[in-house]
Design an enzyme around this catalytic site. Structure first.
Site: not given
Length: 415
Positions: A17, A38, A73-75, A96-97, A139, A168, A247-249
């Protein structure tokens, strides 16, 4: 009409995510986002929380619009060469490994700079540098570590996480801003740089008012707008404040007509000081406008529970939409508690493109959230998410590979 990020090419190594939120937003603004997955599996969310067997889940489709998917296949040594060619052609790599994963793949910051000195490498991590930087984070962990959970809920109950994915999706939004800023700086320096958005940092940024309150508490020992005042006790840390406005209100969630059977028959009501006299008139307590115990904001603070109880007696005679219609005439700040069903069916959100209906080749039509940021000169068209590996051949051709080379890479299992 052109798009704001036309000509920017993003190499998307994200999943689940936080990262996909970032790259989807950039794609909506016109960037060419190439999602690397993959072969045979892809982003794990393709199969998580499925509502239709063997079809990409809503979890995946709603986070990956306007992207192209390639499988590499990055290997595989030849697959790694394809990835190097992509790095040379792209402007931004987003990942985001888990910590250190990109380095273990052989793509350290130094190696990426050798391939493309203009490359911006943007990362989502759970924590920034420090004792927890190697920890995996999801998350709800981010909400807890960033201070949100400890300040959410009611004082007599446990910490509560928010339904909003501030860890996330919230961090993804922060990262997108960092990327666009780095792209702008590159126009001046010609150099790429690293961009880091830590989930703990992103959550804390969204909780800054609670850090404000921590310092106020340490200085004064009390906070008069919190429901613990005047009869409760304050400890050393910011307490959970229920539905107080922060907040202020002063504000609170109040029952409306039908609350006995409808869990969302409620309205958020703010007793804003400039319209106090109008509030008194609407609820039939005209004397409060001049009563010294109620006439000023400071005088009202010890009586907030009684004040909201009296307002609630009025709101319980109206539906949340009837109450809204009356209160808006007098500029009294309020808002209905809208269910996801009501939001999905709200025509105005369809008209603005905040809710969009998308057609998918295997899923059919479904609703999704459109671009929350509207640019007058860069309108967003939400297109469906890609099928796994749908654009591999297309992207390879753009990189200069011939049909024969692409076929050979497929045979070798590199793509």
């Amino acid at each position: 009409m052109s798009k704001a990020l036309d000509g920017v090419r993003i190499l998307d190594f994200t999943h689940v995510q936080s990262g996909p939120t970032c790259t989807q937003l950039l794609a909506w603004f016109g960037a060419d986002v190439i999602k690397v997955e993959r072969a045979g599996a892809g982003d794990i969310t393709r199969e998580q929380l499925r509502d239709i067997p063997d079809v990409d889940s809503l979890y995946f489709t709603m986070l990956n619009h306007n992207k192209r998917s390639v499988t590499i296949d990055t290997k595989n040594p030849e697959g790694k060469l394809v990835l190097e060619a992509l790095i040379q052609k792209c402007d931004v790599l987003v990942e985001n490994f888990a910590p250190g994963a990109l380095d273990r793949m052989g793509f350290t910051w130094e190696r990426i700079q050798e391939l493309n000195p203009r490359m911006i490498v943007a990362s989502v991590k759970g924590f920034g540098p420090g004792p927890y930087e190697d920890c995996k984070v999801y998350e709800n962990v981010a909400q807890c570590a960033g201070g949100a959970a400890s300040t959410t809920g009611f004082d007599d109950g446990p910490p509560v996480v928010s339904g909003a994915q501030i860890g996330d999706s919230g961090t993804g939004l922060h990262l997108a801003l960092g990327i666009v800023t780095a792209l702008y700086q590159r126009t001046l320096t010609g150099r790429g740089q690293k961009v880091l958005a830590a989930m703990q940092d992103g959550v804390l940024n969204l909780c800054r008012v609670k850090l404000r309150d921590q310092q106020r508490l340490e200085r004064t020992g009390t906070m008069k707008e919190y429901p613990q005042y005047p009869n409760g006790t304050f400890g050393e840390a910011v307490p959970r404040a229920g539905n107080a406005s922060g907040g202020g209100q002063p504000g609170w969630i109040l029952k409306c007509k039908g609350w006995e059977t409808d869990p969302n028959a409620y309205i958020y009501f703010i007793t804003q000081a400039p319209v106090w006299a109008k509030i008194c008139n609407v609820i039939g307590k005209e004397e409060w406008a001049t009563d010294p115990n109620y006439a000023t904001p400071a005088a009202r603070l010890p009586h907030l529970k009684d004040i909201f109880a009296e307002i609630e007696r009025w709101t319980m005679t109206k539906t949340k939409f009837e109450a809204m219609q009356i209160l808006n005439k007098y500029d009294i700040p309020c808002g209905p508690i809208l269910s996801m069903k009501e939001i999905a069916e709200e025509p105005s959100l369809r008209k603005t493109g905040t809710i969009v209906e998308v057609d998918h080749p295997t899923r059919g039509k479904y609703l999704t959230v459109g671009n929350p940021i509207k640019l007058s000169d860069s309108p967003t068209e939400v297109t469906r998410s890609p099928l796994l590996g749908e654009h591999t051949e297309e992207v390879m051709t753009e990189l200069g590979y011939s049909p024969e080379q692409i076929s050979a890479l497929r045979t070798a299992g590199a793509i």
